[in-house]
Design a protein around this motif. Structure first.
Motif, PDB file in Angstrom:
ATOM      1  N   ARG A   1       9.154 -24.581 -37.051  1.00  0.00           N
ATOM      2  CA  ARG A   1       9.658 -25.616 -36.150  1.00  0.00           C
ATOM      3  C   ARG A   1       8.693 -26.806 -36.101  1.00  0.00           C
TER       4      ARG A   1
ATOM      5  N   THR B   1       6.282 -27.526 -38.243  1.00  0.00           N
ATOM      6  CA  THR B   1       6.066 -28.162 -39.546  1.00  0.00           C
ATOM      7  C   THR B   1       7.127 -29.211 -39.800  1.00  0.00           C
ATOM      8  N   ILE B   2       8.382 -28.918 -39.395  1.00  0.00           N
ATOM      9  CA  ILE B   2       9.451 -29.905 -39.563  1.00  0.00           C
ATOM     10  C   ILE B   2       9.076 -31.214 -38.875  1.00  0.00           C
ATOM     11  N   LYS B   3       8.584 -31.105 -37.647  1.00  0.00           N
ATOM     12  CA  LYS B   3       8.247 -32.319 -36.886  1.00  0.00           C
ATOM     13  C   LYS B   3       7.067 -33.057 -37.509  1.00  0.00           C
TER      14      LYS B   3
ATOM     15  N   LEU C   1       6.036 -32.904 -40.562  1.00  0.00           N
ATOM     16  CA  LEU C   1       6.448 -33.469 -41.852  1.00  0.00           C
ATOM     17  C   LEU C   1       7.187 -34.778 -41.642  1.00  0.00           C
ATOM     18  N   LEU C   2       8.123 -34.792 -40.693  1.00  0.00           N
ATOM     19  CA  LEU C   2       8.921 -35.998 -40.461  1.00  0.00           C
ATOM     20  C   LEU C   2       8.040 -37.157 -40.024  1.00  0.00           C
TER      21      LEU C   2
END
Lengths: 113, 494
Positions: free
Chosen positions: B158, B160-162, B164-165
């Motif tokens: 969860r 990592t998605i943020k 990364l973005l």
């Protein structure tokens, strides 16, 4: 020509921003793809769009187009390819694990008391 | 003068990482090779510091192309010291990883990725080309995405998605900023850009680009109001990864702000450095609020990172030789002590089985070594005189007061109090009080885990006690920062 490109890049950035602010993860990834398109076009535009031969010495032209921004864009393209591939796989894995692609539902409770 | 010594702190981690890829299943070999690799990096970095100290700024033109046309690697005292600090922290985090990272993570390229991270950080500190800086940022960020996601637990995915973005957006902005800068100055070599911008003098568009660079590096370095991604992302990885992130990643952003604001954007100082100063003070305030708000040990240390970034940038924004010396002192101190603290709370969390302060207590009876190391590290973080955090803050505050900036200096001074309060709260709640029974206590190899943070704490104490001995080296670093002509002449050799 530069003005047209600037307007185009502006529109791309606008769409990318709109997409990245949406709830669905896939739309966000499409937004990042558009953002990197805009960035690369901007790099090309800011390098100058004056007419000249392609930067190949075999062409034996009077003037060539600027080779440096093209090299920079090529680098930036492969980097954003790598990052986008990672992002897509990560999104797939997250969908499998968490069972949602809605960013609103991806909130963590732990550690926020 | 070409000096291949500069390349070694980049080349050694790079080659080590590549070799490690081939030994995925053989963990003892991976561990041995990674220790050898990081020790060699430290040796190379120490030689580099010694060479820069005796012979001045070292430059290498890759491929023998003259300075503005090829990529130049530049090692002034500032970057050499940061490379050395990075290498030491890498070795220590590696030693800690041996006893704390699970086998499943180790088998999935943990060590190679760690070395790619070190390559990215060392490269970002050493490069003399703005686009090459972008590339090294990406090397570092790519490695950090993998380190954050490796293991694949739900919170990690969860966050990592943020993370990364946010970093994709900031990298996009970085390329935009480079494109604008290139269309104005027509060069990518940092010394050459600095020279051309100085020739052009003050102009509106340069100020705009300066602010754009501040936004880009501010996202990487977590300044107010661009710090929002940091508390979540740094919360989820295991302790050694957290220590690496906390000590290195944000500091690369701080380094980049320092480099650009001392080398490029020195024409309209009143506006650009004024803005930096306001943001630095707000960063300190937001960090202090976070540090005292939480009763979660990880969150407390994470918000302490934000405070430290504010303090360093406040010194940079003053732009006097003394304040810059203070900032360099504080930057290196903060890298060491943040790594030590993250490793220490990693042990505490392992013993207690929770990161919540309310579920801890009485650790000092059974683990006096852990307790007193933590106590020393906490005092060093707050800047109690014989220890390492003192001299940097004194120089920053003194030059702030001399410049008549009483409010800013007051905030920096007050921040120490909040820092001390927040870390002492961990000490009082976690180590004092009634002893509790912890379930998984026996399985934690405390003695072996403690080696790494003890090494760092000893470094911090020596750094504080030996200030007099280190001062000439640090002031040499600050001298290059306060006079960009030295840097430009060293690279372009007129």
């Amino acid at each position: 020509m530069e003005i047209l490109m600037a307007i185009l890049v502006g529109i791309i950035f606008m769409s990318a921003t709109y997409l990245m602010l949406s709830k669905s993860l896939l739309r966000i990834i499409v937004g990042t793809g558009l953002l990197s398109h805009g960035v690369h076009l901007l790099l090309l535009t800011m390098g100058g769009l004056k007419t000249g031969a392609a930067p190949l010495l075999g062409q034996q032209a009077e003037a060539y187009s600027d080779p440096l921004p093209q090299a920079l864009i090529l680098t930036a393209i492969v980097i954003s390819f790598g990052v986008t591939a990672l992002f897509l796989v990560l999104a797939y894995r997250t969908y499998q694990e968490l069972g949602t692609d809605n960013m609103e539902l991806m909130r963590g409770k732990e550690g926020n008391e | 003068m070409n000096n291949s010594l500069i390349v070694l702190p980049l080349l050694i981690p790079f080659i080590t990482a590549i070799i490690l890829i081939f030994f995925r299943k053989n963990i003892p070999v991976q561990r041995l090779l990674s220790v050898i690799g990081s020790v060699l990096t430290i040796v190379a970095a120490s030689f580099l510091v010694a060479t820069v100290y005796t012979k001045g700024i070292q430059t290498t033109n890759l491929g023998n192309w003259e300075a503005p046309f090829g990529i130049t690697l530049v090692s002034d005292m500032f970057s050499a010291l940061l490379v050395l600090t990075t290498s030491i922290i890498a070795l220590v985090c590696l030693l800690y990883s041996f006893h704390s990272i699970e086998k499943s993570r180790e088998e999935h390229y943990y060590y190679p990725v760690l070395f790619f991270l070190i390559l990215g950080v060392n490269g970002a500190f050493t490069t003399g080309d703005i686009f090459n800086l972008f590339v090294f940022f990406e090397v570092m960020l790519m490695a950090s995405y993998v380190l954050l996601a490796i293991g694949g637990t739900k919170p990690q995915l969860r966050e990592t998605i943020k993370y990364l973005l946010v970093n994709i957006i900031s990298s996009g902005l970085f390329v935009i900023a480079i494109a604008y800068l290139y269309s104005i100055v027509g060069t990518l070599n940092m010394a050459h850009i600095g020279m051309r911008l100085n020739e052009m003098g003050q102009s509106g568009i340069v100020t705009v680009i300066a602010v754009l660079f501040l936004i880009v590096f501010g996202i990487k370095g977590a300044i107010f109001p661009l710090y929002f991604w940091l508390p979540g992302a740094y919360y989820v990885p295991p302790a050694p990864v957290m220590a690496l992130f906390g000590a290195l990643l944000t500091k690369v952003g701080v380094y980049a702000i320092t480099r650009t604001y001392t080398l490029f954007f020195t024409q309209d100082v009143a506006y650009t450095h004024g803005l930096l100063e306001v943001l630095a003070i707000l960063t300190i305030i937001i960090g202090a609020i976070g540090a005292i708000a939480y009763s979660d040990v990880k969150k407390i240390i994470i918000y302490n990172i934000i405070i430290a970034i504010g303090v360093i940038l406040f010194g940079i924004s003053s732009f006097t030789a003394e304040a810059l010396t203070g900032s360099v002192f504080y930057l290196i101190h903060d890298m060491i002590i943040k790594a030590a603290l993250f490793l220490l709370i990693g042990i505490i969390i392992k013993i207690a089985g929770s990161s919540n302060l309310k579920e801890m207590g009485g650790l000092i009876n059974r683990y006096p070594g852990l307790a007193w190391t933590y106590f020393l590290a906490a005092l060093a973080l707050a800047g109690v005189p014989p220890l390492s955090g003192f001299i940097g803050k004194v120089l920053i505050i003194r030059s702030g007061i001399e410049a008549g900036n009483y409010w800013g200096s007051g905030v920096v001074l007050m921040s120490s109090l909040f820092v001390l309060f927040s870390v002492m709260r961990i000490f009082i709640n976690g180590f004092w009080g009634e002893a509790r029974e912890y379930k998984n206590e026996e399985t934690v190899p405390v003695k072996r885990l403690l080696v790494a943070p003890v090494i760092l704490t000893i470094c911090a104490v020596l750094y504080g006690v030996g200030t007099e001995a280190i001062y000439p080296i640090i002031s040499l670093a600050a001298e290059t920062l306060s006079d960009p002509e030295i840097y430009i002449n060293a690279v372009l050799k007129e």
